[in-house]
Write a protein that holds these residues in place. Structure first.
Motif, PDB file in Angstrom:
ATOM      1  N   GLU A  80       0.812  -1.351   0.009  1.00 40.57           N
ATOM      2  CA  GLU A  80      -0.123  -0.021  -0.205  1.00 40.57           C
ATOM      3  C   GLU A  80       0.844   1.037  -0.167  1.00 40.57           C
ATOM      4  OE1 GLU A  80      -3.929  -1.014   2.276  1.00 40.57           O
ATOM      5  OE2 GLU A  80      -2.679   0.400   3.598  1.00 40.57           O
ATOM      6  N   GLN A  83       2.459   1.898  -3.386  1.00 37.08           N
ATOM      7  CA  GLN A  83       1.550   2.335  -4.350  1.00 37.08           C
ATOM      8  C   GLN A  83       1.193   3.735  -4.068  1.00 37.08           C
ATOM      9  OE1 GLN A  83      -2.408   0.674  -3.913  1.00 37.08           O
ATOM     10  NE2 GLN A  83      -2.540   0.039  -5.894  1.00 37.08           N
ATOM     11  N   PHE A 100      -4.297  -6.237  -4.520  1.00 44.58           N
ATOM     12  CA  PHE A 100      -3.970  -5.023  -5.403  1.00 44.58           C
ATOM     13  C   PHE A 100      -3.920  -5.318  -6.766  1.00 44.58           C
ATOM     14  CE2 PHE A 100      -1.969  -4.815  -1.206  1.00 44.58           C
ATOM     15  CZ  PHE A 100      -2.124  -3.405  -0.784  1.00 44.58           C
ATOM     16  N   ILE A 101      -3.445  -6.553  -6.993  1.00 42.75           N
ATOM     17  CA  ILE A 101      -3.567  -6.970  -8.778  1.00 42.75           C
ATOM     18  C   ILE A 101      -4.169  -8.316  -8.630  1.00 42.75           C
ATOM     19  CG2 ILE A 101      -1.935  -7.303 -10.710  1.00 42.75           C
ATOM     20  CD1 ILE A 101      -0.871  -5.072  -9.067  1.00 42.75           C
ATOM     21  N   LYS A 134       0.529  -6.593 -15.374  1.00 42.89           N
ATOM     22  CA  LYS A 134      -0.434  -5.911 -15.023  1.00 42.89           C
ATOM     23  C   LYS A 134      -0.433  -4.861 -13.930  1.00 42.89           C
ATOM     24  CE  LYS A 134      -3.186  -9.382 -17.192  1.00 42.89           C
ATOM     25  NZ  LYS A 134      -3.818  -8.959 -18.300  1.00 42.89           N
ATOM     26  N   ARG A 138      -1.992  -0.340 -11.857  1.00 42.38           N
ATOM     27  CA  ARG A 138      -2.397  -0.054 -10.435  1.00 42.38           C
ATOM     28  C   ARG A 138      -1.187   0.794  -9.865  1.00 42.38           C
ATOM     29  NH1 ARG A 138      -4.526  -4.928 -12.585  1.00 42.38           N
ATOM     30  NH2 ARG A 138      -6.807  -5.063 -12.033  1.00 42.38           N
TER      31      ARG A 138
END
Ligand code: EAX
Length: 330
Positions: A80, A83, A100-101, A134, A138
């Motif tokens: 977190e 991110q 998250f993913i 991916k 995000r």
């Protein structure tokens, strides 16, 4: 706890920024600081990976990127915080990564991989690369797949001679919905919590047992809190090295290459240590006094969890699961 960690890291980041600005104004070469966190002891499969990452990057950039290794309590909060950009990079088990993913949850399906060679082969193949791609959407850069290892069940006073004995047991799991569904299918009451909460949960008997790879059991002395270790190897647990996307893209070509080369060094150190722990660690644990039980009826455990398979096929696609199961070295 969350607050404290974030504040500490933010303060560090601001100091670094201030130092960078000062250096810029005075004309000196600006130094970039890269903080990478992990939640394991320094003497562990993630600890050695962090050191290899740091050494390789600092050597390649001649100190232009200064890598700071920090140990934190909570792997989900570390992702977190990466991110949000409060820290640059994080490594650790991929347990909370699916929050998250979500696409990466396919790797958490129990009994998906037959061996370390199979799991590493898939992660190093285009399947692993497609999953890393991916992360960008995000706000994260998936730098490399690391390894936590095949997970094994441990219990306190309760014993397990087959999967039916696990029915009704409270087993601590990671904060991972795929694992939780699989345990539920086996009649277990999964109790998700951060790893940092596990020792007290085991000591207080809040849970009957837990499951983790040998490197984790060994480096965190979980055997001191458990009586039985069942070599169930029911699920492969990947590790991950990820960075904040803006941070990574903000580096120049040489900086990005150094981070990627550092990641390669981290992967080698991490996998080598997992192998060493798998070959020597079981004996070490036995010597320390935990009962180690080889599993001869692994298929029975597979069958016990198979009630969740239809769900997993619907979620991830039967094709992708088959592609992973059928993967062969070229
Ligand atoms: O990173 O949470 C877990 O059980 C993980 O396997 C552990 O923290 C190692």
């Amino acid at each position: 706890m969350k607050h404290r960690t974030l504040t500490r890291i933010t303060t560090l980041a601001s100091l670094t920024l201030a130092a960078g600005l000062t250096a810029g104004i005075s004309g000196a070469v600006a130094q970039t600081t890269l903080t990478v966190t992990h939640s394991s002891p320094a003497d562990s499969h993630f600890g050695v990976a962090a050191i290899a990452f740091k050494d390789a990057i600092e050597k390649e950039t001649d100190g232009g990127i200064n890598v700071v290794i920090q140990r934190v309590d909570n792997e989900r909060e570390a992702i977190e915080s990466t991110q949000l950009g409060a820290q640059e990079c994080a490594m650790g088990s991929a347990g909370p990564l699916g929050n998250f993913i979500p696409e990466t949850r396919v790797l958490d399906v129990p009994f998906l991989f037959d061996s370390y060679a199979h799991a590493r082969g898939v992660l190093d193949s285009e399947i692993g690369d497609e999953l890393l791609a991916k992360f960008d959407a995000r706000g994260l850069k998936g730098v490399a797949w690391l390894e936590n290892g095949f997970r094994n069940l441990t219990t306190g006073s309760k014993t397990v001679s087959g999967p039916e004995d696990m029915r009704g047991m409270k087993i601590r799991t990671m904060e991972n919905e795929v694992h939780m569904k699989a345990w539920q299918a086996a009649g277990v009451l999964p109790t998700p919590m951060a790893f940092s909460e596990l020792p007290s949960a085991l000591q207080q008997g809040t849970v009957d047992g837990q499951e983790n790879p040998i490197p984790v059991i060994l480096s965190n002395n979980l055997d001191m809190m458990q009586k039985h270790l069942y070599l169930t190897r029911h699920v492969y647990s990947p590790g991950i090295l990820l960075c904040n996307l803006d941070f990574f893209e903000g580096l120049d070509d040489a900086g990005r290459k150094a981070v990627q080369d550092g990641a390669k060094a981290a992967v080698v150190a991490n996998r080598t240590r997992v192998e060493q722990d798998e070959t020597q660690g079981i004996e070490t644990l036995r010597g320390r006094g935990i009962e180690v039980v080889e599993i001869t009826n692994r298929d029975a455990f597979r069958d016990a969890m198979s009630g969740a398979n239809a769900d997993f096929e619907a979620q991830f696609g039967a094709d992708l699961l088959k592609r992973i199961r059928d993967w062969k070295a070229q």
